[in-house]
Design a protein around this motif. Structure first.
Motif, short mmCIF file in Angstrom:
data_model
loop_
_atom_site.label_atom_id
_atom_site.label_comp_id
_atom_site.label_asym_id
_atom_site.label_seq_id
_atom_site.Cartn_x
_atom_site.Cartn_y
_atom_site.Cartn_z
N PHE A 177 0.81 -1.21 0.00
CA PHE A 177 0.00 0.00 0.00
C PHE A 177 0.85 1.27 0.00
CE2 PHE A 177 -3.45 -2.81 1.42
CZ PHE A 177 -4.50 -2.33 0.64
N GLY A 178 2.16 1.13 -0.13
CA GLY A 178 3.04 2.28 -0.24
C GLY A 178 3.60 2.80 1.06
N PHE A 179 3.46 2.03 2.15
CA PHE A 179 4.00 2.46 3.43
C PHE A 179 5.36 1.78 3.67
CE2 PHE A 179 -0.60 2.83 3.76
CZ PHE A 179 -0.74 4.12 4.24
N ALA A 180 6.16 2.42 4.50
CA ALA A 180 7.50 1.89 4.76
C ALA A 180 7.50 0.81 5.83
CB ALA A 180 8.45 3.02 5.17
N ASP A 181 6.60 0.93 6.80
CA ASP A 181 6.62 -0.01 7.93
C ASP A 181 5.25 -0.01 8.61
OD1 ASP A 181 7.58 -1.87 9.67
OD2 ASP A 181 9.20 -0.64 10.48
N TYR A 182 5.17 -0.61 9.77
CA TYR A 182 3.93 -0.68 10.52
C TYR A 182 4.24 -0.78 12.01
CZ TYR A 182 4.83 -5.63 11.32
OH TYR A 182 5.40 -6.81 11.72
#
Length: 245
Positions: free
Chosen positions: A186-191
Motif C-alpha cells: 500500500f506504499g508504506f515503509a513499515d507498521y
C-alpha cells in the motif's frame, strides 16, 4: 450618534472574543469529526501455524449394564461391579502412565407399551487414561466384569504445550511477514502493532466405540484390545490490526 472611547473598546473586545470562541469551536468540531472517523491506515489481518506429533494419550472406557425389576437392586449390583473393577485397576495405576476414575453411573426406568414402568436398567463406567498404552490395555483385559465401551487418543499436556509453542512461533512469524508485505504493497515503509489475539485448537482422531461382549470376556482368557494412535495436530491463529506508517 457618537460613541465614546470606552464603549468602542468594549465592542471591539467583544468581537475579538466571539471570533476566538468561534475558532475554538471549529477546532473542537474538527477534532471530534476526526475521532469519529476512526484511525486511518489500519490493516486487519490474520495468520496461522500448526505443528503435529503422534498422539501420546490413551483414554479407554470400561462399562457394564444391569437390568432388574427393583431399582435399588440394580444400583447395588452396579456399585459392586464398579468397586471390584476399581480395586483391581488401582494396582496398576501410576500418575501420568495410567490413572483411573469413575465415569457415568445411571439407573433409568424401562417402560412397557402402555407407558408403565416394568423394570429398571442401569449403566456404569470406569475410565482409564494415561501414556502407557500397554499398561492400560492389559489392565482393561483383566477387569473381566466390565467390557471396553470406547477408546480415544489425544495429546498429553506436555506434548500439547510443546506443539502449541511451535505453532505459535510459526503463526507470529507469518503474521509479522504478512503485515510488512501488505503495508509495503500500500506504499508504506513499515507498521506498528495495534492489537492482537491468539487462539489455538487441537485436532485428531475422534473417540471410537469398541464394544465387547461381557459374557464372552468372562469365559475367555483376558485379551488386551489392540491400539494404534494417530497424529495430533495443534493449530494456532494470530489475528489483529496494525497501523501502517
Amino acid at each position: 450618534m457618537i460613541l465614546n472611547t470606552s464603549m468602542a473598546l468594549a465592542l471591539g473586545l467583544g468581537w475579538v472574543t466571539a471570533q476566538a470562541a468561534g475558532i475554538q469551536n471549529l477546532a473542537v468540531a474538527g477534532a471530534a469529526a476526526a475521532a469519529s472517523a476512526g484511525p486511518a491506515n489500519v490493516l486487519q489481518l490474520s495468520a496461522s501455524g500448526q505443528a503435529e506429533a503422534p498422539q501420546d494419550l490413551l483414554t479407554l472406557t470400561l462399562a457394564t449394564t444391569r437390568e432388574g425389576t427393583d431399582a435399588a437392586a440394580v444400583q447395588n449390583e452396579l456399585s459392586q461391579t464398579v468397586d471390584q473393577a476399581l480395586a483391581a485397576l488401582r494396582k496398576d495405576s501410576q500418575a501420568g502412565q495410567m490413572e483411573v476414575h469413575t465415569g457415568e453411573f445411571s439407573v433409568l426406568p424401562r417402560y412397557d407399551r402402555e407407558g408403565r414402568i416394568n423394570g429398571w436398567q442401569g449403566r456404569a463406567s470406569v475410565v482409564l487414561q494415561g501414556r502407557d498404552f500397554t499398561r492400560i490395555t492389559q489392565a482393561a483385559a483383566r477387569a473381566s466384569a466390565m467390557s471396553v465401551a470406547g477408546m480415544g487418543f489425544g495429546l498429553s499436556r506436555e506434548q500439547r504445550e510443546r506443539l502449541e509453542g511451535q505453532a505459535q512461533a510459526q503463526a507470529i512469524a507469518r503474521f509479522r511477514a504478512k503485515a510488512g508485505e501488505i503495508a509495503r504493497a500500500f506504499g508504506f515503509a513499515d507498521y506498528t502493532l495495534r492489537e492482537v489475539a491468539i487462539s489455538s485448537d487441537e485436532q485428531g482422531d475422534a473417540p471410537r466405540p469398541y464394544g465387547l461382549n461381557r459374557v464372552a470376556m468372562a469365559s475367555a482368557a483376558p485379551v488386551a484390545p489392540p491400539v494404534e494412535p494417530g497424529r495430533g495436530i495443534v493449530h494456532v491463529t494470530v489475528s489483529g490490526s496494525v497501523q501502517a506508517r
